[in-house]
Design a protein around this motif. Structure first.
Motif, PDB file in Angstrom:
ATOM      1  N   GLN A  45      65.945 -16.139  81.381  1.00 54.65           N
ATOM      2  CA  GLN A  45      67.198 -15.824  82.069  1.00 54.65           C
ATOM      3  C   GLN A  45      67.289 -14.334  82.382  1.00 54.65           C
ATOM      4  O   GLN A  45      67.693 -13.935  83.478  1.00 54.65           O
ATOM      5  CB  GLN A  45      68.385 -16.266  81.214  1.00 54.65           C
ATOM      6  CG  GLN A  45      69.702 -16.206  81.932  1.00 54.65           C
ATOM      7  CD  GLN A  45      69.802 -17.236  83.046  1.00 54.65           C
ATOM      8  OE1 GLN A  45      69.163 -18.282  83.000  1.00 54.65           O
ATOM      9  NE2 GLN A  45      70.596 -16.944  84.042  1.00 54.65           N
ATOM     10  N   LEU A  46      66.920 -13.517  81.420  1.00 56.92           N
ATOM     11  CA  LEU A  46      66.976 -12.065  81.596  1.00 56.92           C
ATOM     12  C   LEU A  46      66.010 -11.605  82.686  1.00 56.92           C
ATOM     13  O   LEU A  46      66.368 -10.800  83.546  1.00 56.92           O
ATOM     14  CB  LEU A  46      66.654 -11.385  80.264  1.00 56.92           C
ATOM     15  CG  LEU A  46      66.780  -9.881  80.149  1.00 56.92           C
ATOM     16  CD1 LEU A  46      68.118  -9.374  80.646  1.00 56.92           C
ATOM     17  CD2 LEU A  46      66.557  -9.448  78.711  1.00 56.92           C
ATOM     18  N   LEU A  47      64.819 -12.150  82.698  1.00 56.62           N
ATOM     19  CA  LEU A  47      63.838 -11.772  83.721  1.00 56.62           C
ATOM     20  C   LEU A  47      64.281 -12.235  85.106  1.00 56.62           C
ATOM     21  O   LEU A  47      64.208 -11.475  86.080  1.00 56.62           O
ATOM     22  CB  LEU A  47      62.462 -12.340  83.376  1.00 56.62           C
ATOM     23  CG  LEU A  47      61.333 -11.923  84.312  1.00 56.62           C
ATOM     24  CD1 LEU A  47      61.168 -10.403  84.330  1.00 56.62           C
ATOM     25  CD2 LEU A  47      60.037 -12.596  83.893  1.00 56.62           C
ATOM     26  N   ARG A  48      64.757 -13.463  85.201  1.00 56.53           N
ATOM     27  CA  ARG A  48      65.197 -13.978  86.507  1.00 56.53           C
ATOM     28  C   ARG A  48      66.382 -13.178  87.043  1.00 56.53           C
ATOM     29  O   ARG A  48      66.431 -12.846  88.234  1.00 56.53           O
ATOM     30  CB  ARG A  48      65.539 -15.464  86.408  1.00 56.53           C
ATOM     31  CG  ARG A  48      64.299 -16.348  86.336  1.00 56.53           C
ATOM     32  CD  ARG A  48      64.601 -17.837  86.326  1.00 56.53           C
ATOM     33  NE  ARG A  48      65.181 -18.214  85.042  1.00 56.53           N
ATOM     34  CZ  ARG A  48      66.394 -18.741  84.877  1.00 56.53           C
ATOM     35  NH1 ARG A  48      67.163 -18.989  85.912  1.00 56.53           N
ATOM     36  NH2 ARG A  48      66.843 -19.051  83.687  1.00 56.53           N
ATOM     37  N   ALA A  49      67.326 -12.838  86.172  1.00 65.17           N
ATOM     38  CA  ALA A  49      68.491 -12.070  86.617  1.00 65.17           C
ATOM     39  C   ALA A  49      68.088 -10.663  87.059  1.00 65.17           C
ATOM     40  O   ALA A  49      68.556 -10.173  88.093  1.00 65.17           O
ATOM     41  CB  ALA A  49      69.534 -12.002  85.500  1.00 65.17           C
ATOM     42  N   SER A  50      67.203 -10.019  86.300  1.00 68.09           N
ATOM     43  CA  SER A  50      66.791  -8.661  86.680  1.00 68.09           C
ATOM     44  C   SER A  50      65.972  -8.670  87.967  1.00 68.09           C
ATOM     45  O   SER A  50      66.126  -7.783  88.813  1.00 68.09           O
ATOM     46  CB  SER A  50      66.020  -7.986  85.541  1.00 68.09           C
ATOM     47  OG  SER A  50      64.796  -8.624  85.299  1.00 68.09           O
ATOM     48  N   ASP A  51      65.126  -9.681  88.143  1.00 68.49           N
ATOM     49  CA  ASP A  51      64.362  -9.779  89.393  1.00 68.49           C
ATOM     50  C   ASP A  51      65.272 -10.086  90.571  1.00 68.49           C
ATOM     51  O   ASP A  51      65.027  -9.640  91.698  1.00 68.49           O
ATOM     52  CB  ASP A  51      63.285 -10.864  89.279  1.00 68.49           C
ATOM     53  CG  ASP A  51      62.096 -10.433  88.448  1.00 68.49           C
ATOM     54  OD1 ASP A  51      61.972  -9.233  88.137  1.00 68.49           O
ATOM     55  OD2 ASP A  51      61.279 -11.313  88.100  1.00 68.49           O
ATOM     56  N   SER A  52      66.327 -10.818  90.330  1.00 67.38           N
ATOM     57  CA  SER A  52      67.262 -11.193  91.380  1.00 67.38           C
ATOM     58  C   SER A  52      67.943  -9.977  92.013  1.00 67.38           C
ATOM     59  O   SER A  52      68.307 -10.002  93.193  1.00 67.38           O
ATOM     60  CB  SER A  52      68.310 -12.149  90.817  1.00 67.38           C
ATOM     61  OG  SER A  52      69.193 -12.558  91.818  1.00 67.38           O
TER      62      SER A  52
END
Length: 110
Positions: free
Chosen positions: A39-46
């Motif tokens: 979740q943290l990686l997807r949100a930061s990449d977003s």
């Protein structure tokens, strides 16, 4: 030759921020791989993804809408960072640095 977004400081910073997040999640427990880490990686990449998408041949209003999506993703990142801190996956120093980086990105978006 380059895309418009590659020249944007906010995009450059969001790319670095995503890599910083990617580095810290490698230290999270394995059982978080498909939960908080993901979740943290997807949100930061977003954050970077929305900036780039919104910058391509869009009106200012449309670009601002995508910046709004980036801000929402930053809010998600910050919440995940709080979760990581409460679960003792990151220390106060790491949290404070990433929180400041998140806030700096937020300032660029608004």
């Amino acid at each position: 030759m380059s895309f418009k977004f590659e020249k944007l400081i906010i995009w450059q910073k969001s790319m670095d921020f995503g890599e910083d997040i990617n580095t810290i999640i490698k230290e999270f427990p394995k059982h978080e791989m498909h939960n908080l880490s993901s979740q943290l990686l997807r949100a930061s990449d977003s954050v970077a993804l929305n900036i780039s998408e919104g910058s391509i041949e869009q009106s200012n209003a449309e670009f601002n809408r995508f910046l709004g999506y980036s801000v929402r993703s930053l809010a998600e990142v910050v919440t995940c960072l709080y979760k990581a801190k409460r679960r003792n996956y990151i220390n106060d120093t790491v949290f404070d640095k990433l929180y400041k980086d998140s806030f700096d990105e937020y300032d660029y978006c608004i």
